[in-house]
Design a protein around this motif. Structure first.
Motif, short mmCIF file in Angstrom:
data_model
loop_
_atom_site.label_atom_id
_atom_site.label_comp_id
_atom_site.label_asym_id
_atom_site.label_seq_id
_atom_site.Cartn_x
_atom_site.Cartn_y
_atom_site.Cartn_z
N LYS A 188 -8.84 49.88 -38.29
CA LYS A 188 -9.92 49.74 -39.27
C LYS A 188 -10.05 50.98 -40.15
O LYS A 188 -11.15 51.45 -40.44
N GLY A 189 -8.88 51.50 -40.53
CA GLY A 189 -8.85 52.63 -41.44
C GLY A 189 -9.14 53.98 -40.83
O GLY A 189 -9.22 54.98 -41.54
N LYS A 190 -9.28 54.04 -39.50
CA LYS A 190 -9.59 55.28 -38.82
C LYS A 190 -8.43 55.73 -37.92
O LYS A 190 -7.95 54.94 -37.09
N PHE A 191 -8.01 56.98 -38.10
CA PHE A 191 -6.98 57.55 -37.25
C PHE A 191 -7.60 58.13 -36.00
O PHE A 191 -8.70 58.69 -36.03
N ARG A 192 -6.88 58.03 -34.89
CA ARG A 192 -7.31 58.64 -33.65
C ARG A 192 -6.09 59.24 -32.96
O ARG A 192 -5.01 58.65 -32.95
N ILE A 193 -6.27 60.42 -32.37
CA ILE A 193 -5.18 61.08 -31.64
C ILE A 193 -5.21 60.58 -30.20
O ILE A 193 -6.19 60.77 -29.49
N GLU A 194 -4.12 59.94 -29.77
CA GLU A 194 -4.03 59.39 -28.42
C GLU A 194 -3.36 60.35 -27.44
O GLU A 194 -3.75 60.44 -26.28
N GLU A 195 -2.35 61.07 -27.92
CA GLU A 195 -1.60 61.97 -27.04
C GLU A 195 -0.93 63.04 -27.90
O GLU A 195 -0.50 62.77 -29.02
N VAL A 196 -0.85 64.26 -27.38
CA VAL A 196 -0.29 65.38 -28.14
C VAL A 196 0.81 66.05 -27.33
O VAL A 196 0.65 66.33 -26.14
N GLY A 197 1.94 66.34 -27.99
CA GLY A 197 3.01 67.11 -27.36
C GLY A 197 3.75 66.38 -26.27
O GLY A 197 4.23 67.01 -25.32
N LYS A 198 3.89 65.06 -26.38
CA LYS A 198 4.58 64.29 -25.34
C LYS A 198 6.09 64.43 -25.51
O LYS A 198 6.64 64.21 -26.60
N VAL A 199 6.77 64.85 -24.44
CA VAL A 199 8.23 64.93 -24.48
C VAL A 199 8.83 63.88 -23.57
O VAL A 199 8.22 63.46 -22.59
N TYR A 200 10.04 63.47 -23.91
CA TYR A 200 10.72 62.40 -23.19
C TYR A 200 11.97 62.92 -22.49
O TYR A 200 12.77 62.14 -21.99
N TYR A 201 12.11 64.24 -22.45
CA TYR A 201 13.28 64.81 -21.76
C TYR A 201 12.81 65.52 -20.49
O TYR A 201 12.18 64.93 -19.66
N GLY A 202 13.08 66.77 -20.29
CA GLY A 202 12.67 67.46 -19.05
C GLY A 202 11.65 68.53 -19.34
O GLY A 202 10.57 68.25 -19.81
N GLU A 203 12.02 69.79 -19.09
CA GLU A 203 11.13 70.91 -19.34
C GLU A 203 10.97 71.13 -20.85
O GLU A 203 11.96 71.28 -21.57
N PRO A 204 9.74 71.13 -21.36
CA PRO A 204 9.53 71.30 -22.81
C PRO A 204 10.09 72.64 -23.30
O PRO A 204 10.02 73.66 -22.60
N VAL A 205 10.63 72.65 -24.51
CA VAL A 205 11.20 73.87 -25.08
C VAL A 205 10.49 74.22 -26.39
O VAL A 205 10.17 73.33 -27.18
N ASN A 206 10.26 75.52 -26.60
CA ASN A 206 9.71 76.05 -27.85
C ASN A 206 8.39 75.39 -28.23
O ASN A 206 8.19 74.98 -29.37
N GLY A 207 7.47 75.33 -27.26
CA GLY A 207 6.19 74.69 -27.53
C GLY A 207 5.31 75.44 -28.50
O GLY A 207 4.57 74.84 -29.27
N ARG A 208 5.40 76.77 -28.47
CA ARG A 208 4.63 77.62 -29.39
C ARG A 208 5.50 78.79 -29.81
O ARG A 208 6.33 79.25 -29.03
N PRO A 209 5.30 79.29 -31.03
CA PRO A 209 6.09 80.47 -31.43
C PRO A 209 5.60 81.73 -30.72
O PRO A 209 4.51 81.75 -30.18
#
Length: 209
Positions: A188-209
């Motif tokens: 209905k024209g409204k954005f919502r954030i459902e999930e942030v930073g989801k990875v589909y591999y193993g250990e996340p890499v380079n999450g923040r500088p």
């Protein structure tokens, strides 16, 4: 409608702690592998549309994830990474430590960041992110089920900021590893954030500088 907002896979400059900005740096082989693993995990998702920054690292990430689906990847200049001017290509380790560096506040006090000459402000990035959402994504509601967007770390955080209105001093609290997805919904024209930073591999890499 669901929007999968991806950061690109790893590049040599990510690995070397260098600011990329609008420099057109390609994925390294590990970055391509992250995209391939991600593509495999999402092979059952029926993407209806795909958009990407025109920079090679984002475009190739989008193309790998889309794979054999019969949809084009549409590029849009508004999805390019934040511009860091003459500091692109330099190490981002130094400005984090040096209080006098023009990019120190970018990393340590983003709420106070004033871009050096030739660079871009957070507000400018947010304005083009909002323009893209308004002109390209909102009209798709009702005709699309899943949309893919491939872009960049600072840009994606700015886009999230146009939806959530989070305080700028929390900008770097958001971890966005290479090839991570932020899953958004549109109803209905409204954005919502459902999930942030989801990875589909193993250990996340380079999450923040």
């Amino acid at each position: 409608m669901k929007i999968y907002l991806f950061r690109h896979g790893e590049t040599g400059w990510n690995k070397g702690h260098r600011l990329q900005g609008r420099s057109d740096i390609p994925l390294n082989e590990f970055g391509r592998e992250l995209a391939r693993i991600t593509a495999k995990a999402l092979e059952e998702v029926a993407f209806d549309r795909a958009f990407s920054s025109p920079l090679e690292r984002a475009l190739e990430t989008a193309q790998i994830i889309i794979g054999t689906r019969d949809i084009p990847v549409q590029t849009d200049e508004r999805l390019v990474e934040m511009n860091f001017g003459s500091y692109e290509g330099s190490s981002y380790d130094l400005p984090k430590k040096d209080l006098s560096h023009p990019l120190h506040d970018f990393f340590r006090k983003p709420e106070s960041y004033v871009p050096p000459e030739g660079a871009e402000s957070f507000q400018e990035v947010m304005e083009r992110a909002a323009s893209f959402l308004q002109e390209k994504i909102l009209p798709l509601e009702g005709s699309c089920g899943n949309v893919l967007i491939a872009a960049h770390g600072a840009f994606n955080r700015c886009l999230l900021g146009t939806i959530s209105q989070y305080p700028m001093d929390t900008f770097w609290e958001i971890s966005l590893p290479n090839c991570a997805a932020c899953i958004l919904s549109l109803e209905k024209g409204k954005f919502r954030i459902e999930e942030v930073g989801k990875v589909y591999y193993g250990e996340p890499v380079n999450g923040r500088p």
